[in-house]
Design a protein around this motif. Structure first.
Motif, short mmCIF file in Angstrom:
data_model
loop_
_atom_site.label_atom_id
_atom_site.label_comp_id
_atom_site.label_asym_id
_atom_site.label_seq_id
_atom_site.Cartn_x
_atom_site.Cartn_y
_atom_site.Cartn_z
N GLU A 40 0.84 -1.20 0.00
CA GLU A 40 0.00 0.00 0.00
C GLU A 40 0.88 1.26 0.00
OE1 GLU A 40 -3.44 0.22 0.00
OE2 GLU A 40 -3.32 -1.92 -0.40
N PRO A 41 0.51 2.27 -0.75
CA PRO A 41 1.28 3.52 -0.71
C PRO A 41 0.93 4.33 0.53
CG PRO A 41 -0.54 3.73 -2.25
CD PRO A 41 -0.55 2.30 -1.76
N VAL A 42 1.84 5.18 0.95
CA VAL A 42 1.59 6.13 2.03
C VAL A 42 1.59 7.51 1.39
CG1 VAL A 42 2.46 7.10 4.18
CG2 VAL A 42 2.69 4.66 3.76
N VAL A 43 0.43 8.16 1.42
CA VAL A 43 0.26 9.46 0.77
C VAL A 43 0.11 10.54 1.83
CG1 VAL A 43 -1.12 10.81 -0.84
CG2 VAL A 43 -0.88 8.34 -1.18
N LEU A 44 1.01 11.50 1.80
CA LEU A 44 0.94 12.66 2.69
C LEU A 44 0.69 13.86 1.78
CD1 LEU A 44 4.04 11.80 4.88
CD2 LEU A 44 1.65 11.43 5.45
N VAL A 45 -0.56 14.30 1.71
CA VAL A 45 -0.96 15.35 0.78
C VAL A 45 -0.11 16.60 1.00
CG1 VAL A 45 -2.86 16.84 0.05
CG2 VAL A 45 -3.30 14.46 0.62
N GLY A 46 0.44 17.11 -0.07
CA GLY A 46 1.29 18.29 -0.01
C GLY A 46 2.75 17.96 0.22
N PHE A 47 3.03 16.77 0.74
CA PHE A 47 4.42 16.38 1.00
C PHE A 47 4.91 15.39 -0.04
CE2 PHE A 47 7.65 13.75 3.16
CZ PHE A 47 8.59 14.73 3.39
N GLY A 48 4.22 14.25 -0.16
CA GLY A 48 4.64 13.27 -1.14
C GLY A 48 4.03 11.91 -0.89
N LYS A 49 4.54 10.94 -1.64
CA LYS A 49 3.98 9.59 -1.63
C LYS A 49 5.12 8.58 -1.59
CE LYS A 49 0.89 6.90 -4.62
NZ LYS A 49 0.10 6.98 -5.86
N VAL A 78 10.10 3.87 -3.57
CA VAL A 78 10.33 5.16 -4.21
C VAL A 78 9.52 6.23 -3.47
CG1 VAL A 78 10.85 4.22 -6.48
CG2 VAL A 78 8.52 4.79 -5.91
N PHE A 79 10.00 7.45 -3.55
CA PHE A 79 9.30 8.59 -2.98
C PHE A 79 9.04 9.57 -4.10
CE2 PHE A 79 9.40 12.93 -1.29
CZ PHE A 79 8.33 12.86 -0.41
N LYS A 80 7.79 9.94 -4.25
CA LYS A 80 7.42 10.93 -5.26
C LYS A 80 6.97 12.19 -4.50
CE LYS A 80 4.36 11.73 -9.13
NZ LYS A 80 3.24 11.24 -9.93
N PRO A 81 7.73 13.27 -4.63
CA PRO A 81 7.38 14.49 -3.90
C PRO A 81 6.06 15.09 -4.41
CG PRO A 81 9.23 14.90 -5.34
CD PRO A 81 8.94 13.44 -5.42
N GLY A 82 5.31 15.67 -3.50
CA GLY A 82 4.07 16.35 -3.84
C GLY A 82 4.35 17.71 -4.44
N LYS A 83 3.31 18.31 -5.00
CA LYS A 83 3.46 19.60 -5.68
C LYS A 83 4.01 20.68 -4.75
CE LYS A 83 0.92 22.89 -8.57
NZ LYS A 83 1.74 23.99 -8.19
N GLU A 84 3.49 20.75 -3.53
CA GLU A 84 3.96 21.79 -2.60
C GLU A 84 5.43 21.63 -2.27
OE1 GLU A 84 1.44 22.25 0.84
OE2 GLU A 84 -0.35 22.02 -0.37
N LEU A 85 5.89 20.40 -2.12
CA LEU A 85 7.30 20.15 -1.81
C LEU A 85 8.17 20.50 -3.02
CD1 LEU A 85 9.39 19.14 0.20
CD2 LEU A 85 8.98 16.83 -0.62
N ARG A 86 7.71 20.16 -4.22
CA ARG A 86 8.46 20.48 -5.43
C ARG A 86 8.60 21.99 -5.61
NH1 ARG A 86 5.25 16.34 -8.58
NH2 ARG A 86 3.85 18.10 -8.67
#
Length: 87
Positions: A40-49, A78-86
């Motif tokens: 399962e992915p862990v999604v932290l909105v605004g931070f990343g996945k 893998v870690f995919k950064p969220g838009k706010e973090l980018r």
């Protein structure tokens, strides 16, 4: 930033004792690790996945001997950064 520095920063920002901040950080890392291991992915909105991704088997070359080798398939985190973090 190292883990002890992160614990210090968390303790300072939250007003927690360093020991409590370290317990929180360890619990957070355990939950993320167990969840991602289960697929399962862990999604932290605004931070990343954080998510598990499968890498396909492929051909490679041994850099010393230049012999072709088979690189087996494997799972990797893998870690995919969220838009706010980018931004």
């Amino acid at each position: 930033m190292t883990k002890p520095e992160l614990v210090d920063a968390l303790a300072e920002r939250t007003g927690m004792k360093k020991k409590d901040a370290e317990l929180f950080l360890n619990a957070f890392m355990d939950v993320v690790t167990e969840t991602v291991k289960s697929g399962e992915p862990v999604v932290l909105v605004g931070f990343g996945k954080f998510m598990l991704r499968e890498r396909k088997a492929r051909k490679g070359v041994n850099p010393k001997t230049r012999e072709p080798i088979d690189i087996p398939a494997k799972k990797t985190v893998v870690f995919k950064p969220g838009k706010e973090l980018r931004d």
